[in-house]
Design a protein around this motif. Structure first.
Motif, PDB file in Angstrom:
ATOM      1  N   VAL A  17      15.164 -91.665 -25.142  1.00  0.00           N
ATOM      2  CA  VAL A  17      13.751 -91.405 -23.874  1.00  0.00           C
ATOM      3  C   VAL A  17      13.173 -92.792 -24.863  1.00  0.00           C
ATOM      4  CG1 VAL A  17      13.758 -89.047 -23.866  1.00  0.00           C
ATOM      5  CG2 VAL A  17      12.862 -90.271 -26.444  1.00  0.00           C
ATOM      6  N   LEU A  18      12.833 -93.408 -25.487  1.00  0.00           N
ATOM      7  CA  LEU A  18      11.758 -94.027 -26.613  1.00  0.00           C
ATOM      8  C   LEU A  18      12.569 -95.617 -25.150  1.00  0.00           C
ATOM      9  CD1 LEU A  18      12.597 -94.063 -29.892  1.00  0.00           C
ATOM     10  CD2 LEU A  18      10.815 -93.919 -28.129  1.00  0.00           C
ATOM     11  N   SER A  19      13.568 -95.633 -24.846  1.00  0.00           N
ATOM     12  CA  SER A  19      14.267 -96.938 -24.181  1.00  0.00           C
ATOM     13  C   SER A  19      13.516 -96.598 -22.828  1.00  0.00           C
ATOM     14  CB  SER A  19      15.296 -97.124 -23.087  1.00  0.00           C
ATOM     15  OG  SER A  19      17.103 -97.088 -24.677  1.00  0.00           O
ATOM     16  N   THR A  20      12.658 -95.625 -21.493  1.00  0.00           N
ATOM     17  CA  THR A  20      11.931 -95.248 -21.172  1.00  0.00           C
ATOM     18  C   THR A  20      10.929 -95.522 -21.401  1.00  0.00           C
ATOM     19  OG1 THR A  20      13.618 -93.718 -20.298  1.00  0.00           O
ATOM     20  CG2 THR A  20      11.645 -93.512 -19.330  1.00  0.00           C
ATOM     21  N   ALA A  21      10.198 -95.185 -22.314  1.00  0.00           N
ATOM     22  CA  ALA A  21       9.191 -95.657 -22.533  1.00  0.00           C
ATOM     23  C   ALA A  21       8.560 -97.159 -23.060  1.00  0.00           C
ATOM     24  CB  ALA A  21       8.414 -94.602 -23.950  1.00  0.00           C
ATOM     25  N   LEU A  22       9.916 -97.776 -22.645  1.00  0.00           N
ATOM     26  CA  LEU A  22       9.053 -98.967 -22.615  1.00  0.00           C
ATOM     27  C   LEU A  22       9.339 -99.776 -21.720  1.00  0.00           C
ATOM     28  CD1 LEU A  22      11.084-100.799 -26.015  1.00  0.00           C
ATOM     29  CD2 LEU A  22       8.650-101.050 -25.258  1.00  0.00           C
ATOM     30  N   GLU A  23      10.469 -99.364 -20.486  1.00  0.00           N
ATOM     31  CA  GLU A  23      10.268 -99.299 -19.402  1.00  0.00           C
ATOM     32  C   GLU A  23       9.121 -99.252 -18.783  1.00  0.00           C
ATOM     33  OE1 GLU A  23      13.606 -97.118 -17.837  1.00  0.00           O
ATOM     34  OE2 GLU A  23      15.570 -98.541 -19.065  1.00  0.00           O
ATOM     35  N   LEU A  24       8.670 -98.255 -18.766  1.00  0.00           N
ATOM     36  CA  LEU A  24       7.062 -97.532 -18.177  1.00  0.00           C
ATOM     37  C   LEU A  24       5.678 -98.771 -19.158  1.00  0.00           C
ATOM     38  CD1 LEU A  24       8.141 -93.811 -18.597  1.00  0.00           C
ATOM     39  CD2 LEU A  24       7.286 -95.462 -15.978  1.00  0.00           C
TER      40      LEU A  24
END
Length: 472
Positions: free
Chosen positions: A91-98
């Motif tokens: 989920v933190l990878s997704t946070a950084l993508e956003l």
């Protein structure tokens, strides 16, 4: 969420009144709570260490949060502190993508990936060791146990008990709820607790103790009479119940940190009657677990002399160079630029830190007087530049000054020392909090500046005296 309620929740958050946030929002009917309310409640549960409850709240707004990097960060925060590092990394990878510029998500992602890899490595080593184990081996065959132990008054007084009887072993196992390993029992029947000649154990990962090893003080014996026996005053039940160590096995070794890390038998993989592995548990890093050995005998055979890791002189010289010429972090440089009323500020900071390294042998702040001075100096500098600083803002930003300050940095810190210092200064009335904003009193601020100057002058005079002595 209404603007007035939103402002109140933010103030409570900064003042760490997280239960107040939960209690207030719980009074609002669930059908009326909007996205921001539910997200704020989840954040409050995270800050109360109620991560399951936090995830329940975030799940309610998962659809609405699918494009919100803050939703992913808060969910990742829950997973991280539940030690679900693989889920946290996802989920933190997704946070950084956003939000590619989110430093908080980037740091937590880096930690999650590192600890996930560490978990995978430990599990792989454990599985491999189980496949290779010789089930019929005699414990410590070929090992000279007579030369294993150190003979000292301290060891005899604090650790060593009479050899355990079978009845005592059974009663200790019943009290602990775990079957003790045959190798541990065999060693304790030879000598029941004590301090080994060799007290270091190599590691593949860094811990709060060192980059490449851990150290033990002694091995707890089977019994209750000595403080350092597994059911003594400072034994396994005490460390689990009073110090919060995970209830996954038995504490068998204390460490030089005086309770802030231990060595345990870990029964998670084998069950309470199986053969436990040996792990290091680090209270300073949220009870981080580091795999040491697949079984007790392997751990004992792997102990080495602490002389193999004695790099104290080299470390001291490196840290002296660091504090003398290391480049300040961008934040510390900025803060010093705002404090124009103090001449030679950077030099004064370096002088005090040099004195700290000379006395400790390394660059770190703890709970001693000069460390407290450096906590005071950093707080003065930060609040001088940012006069509307809240408690949470300061604690969140502290590590960017010196703790993780790059060249002029320590490479880590114990958050508890900072919060204890801050609470102490507030209790002494030196730091006041008004409408969520922290600041030194004028008198305290002047005293910090005066003490910094005095300490720096004393350190410089000492350095000059040492230089003169070397030249004579």
């Amino acid at each position: 969420m209404e603007q007035e309620l939103s402002a109140q929740i933010m103030q409570w958050h900064e003042e760490e009144e997280h239960q107040q946030i939960v209690d207030t929002l719980m009074k609002i009917p669930s059908v009326v709570r909007d996205y921001d309310m539910i997200s704020s409640m989840g954040r409050a549960y995270n800050n109360l260490s109620l991560y399951d409850k936090a995830l329940e709240q975030f799940a309610l707004i998962a659809e609405q949060g699918k494009n919100d990097p803050l939703w992913y960060f808060r969910v990742g925060y829950s997973y991280y502190y539940m030690k679900r590092y693989e889920d946290a990394a996802g989920v933190l990878s997704t946070a950084l993508e956003l939000d590619p510029g989110d430093q908080h998500s980037a740091r937590l992602l880096d930690w999650s990936q590192s600890k996930w890899k560490k978990q995978q490595n430990a599990e792989s080593r454990y599985r491999l060791s189980q496949q290779q184990k010789d089930q019929g081996a005699i414990p410590f065959e070929g090992m000279d146990l007579d030369s294993f132990w150190e003979d000292s008054n301290y060891a005899r007084e604090q650790y060593v008990s009479d050899p355990p009887t079978d009845e005592l072993i059974s009663s200790i196992e019943e009290e602990l709820g775990y079957k003790l390993p045959a190798a541990y029992i065999a060693l304790m029947k030879h000598q029941n607790g004590g301090i080994p000649q060799h007290t270091s154990f190599p590691t593949d990962e860094a811990t709060s103790w060192a980059e490449d090893h851990i150290a033990i003080t002694g091995i707890m014996g089977i019994g209750r009479d000595k403080s350092y026996s597994i059911c003594g005053d400072l034994g396994s039940p005490f460390m689990i119940e009073e110090w919060g160590y995970p209830d996954i096995g038995v504490v068998i070794c204390d460490c030089p940190s005086a309770g802030h890390d231990v060595v345990m038998l870990d029964y998670r993989h084998c069950g309470k009657d199986g053969e436990p592995s040996v792990i290091h548990v680090d209270q300073e890093d949220d009870y981080e677990i580091t795999f040491l050995a697949p079984d007790f005998e392997t751990f004992i055979r792997g102990l080495v002399s602490d002389e193999e890791y004695d790099t104290s002189e080299e470390d001291k010289e490196n840290d002296l160079r660091k504090v003398a010429v290391g480049k300040f972090s961008p934040l510390l440089t900025e803060l010093c630029g705002h404090a124009s009323e103090v001449d030679g500020l950077a030099s004064k900071i370096r002088s005090v830190c040099t004195r700290i390294v000379q006395e400790k042998g390394h660059f770190s702040f703890h709970a001693d007087e000069r460390s407290h001075l450096m906590y005071d100096v950093q707080f003065w500098l930060y609040t001088n530049a940012f006069p509307t600083t809240s408690r949470q803002q300061y604690l969140d930003t502290y590590d960017q000054m010196i703790a993780f300050g790059g060249e002029f940095g320590q490479g880590g810190y114990a958050p508890g020392f900072i919060s204890d210092w801050l609470d102490g200064r507030i209790g002494e009335g030196l730091i006041v909090q008004e409408n969520g904003v922290l600041r030194f009193t004028d008198e305290a601020r002047s005293a910090v500046i005066a003490k910094l100057s005095a300490e720096a002058e004393a350190a410089q005079a000492l350095a000059a005296a040492e230089e003169t002595k070397d030249m004579s």
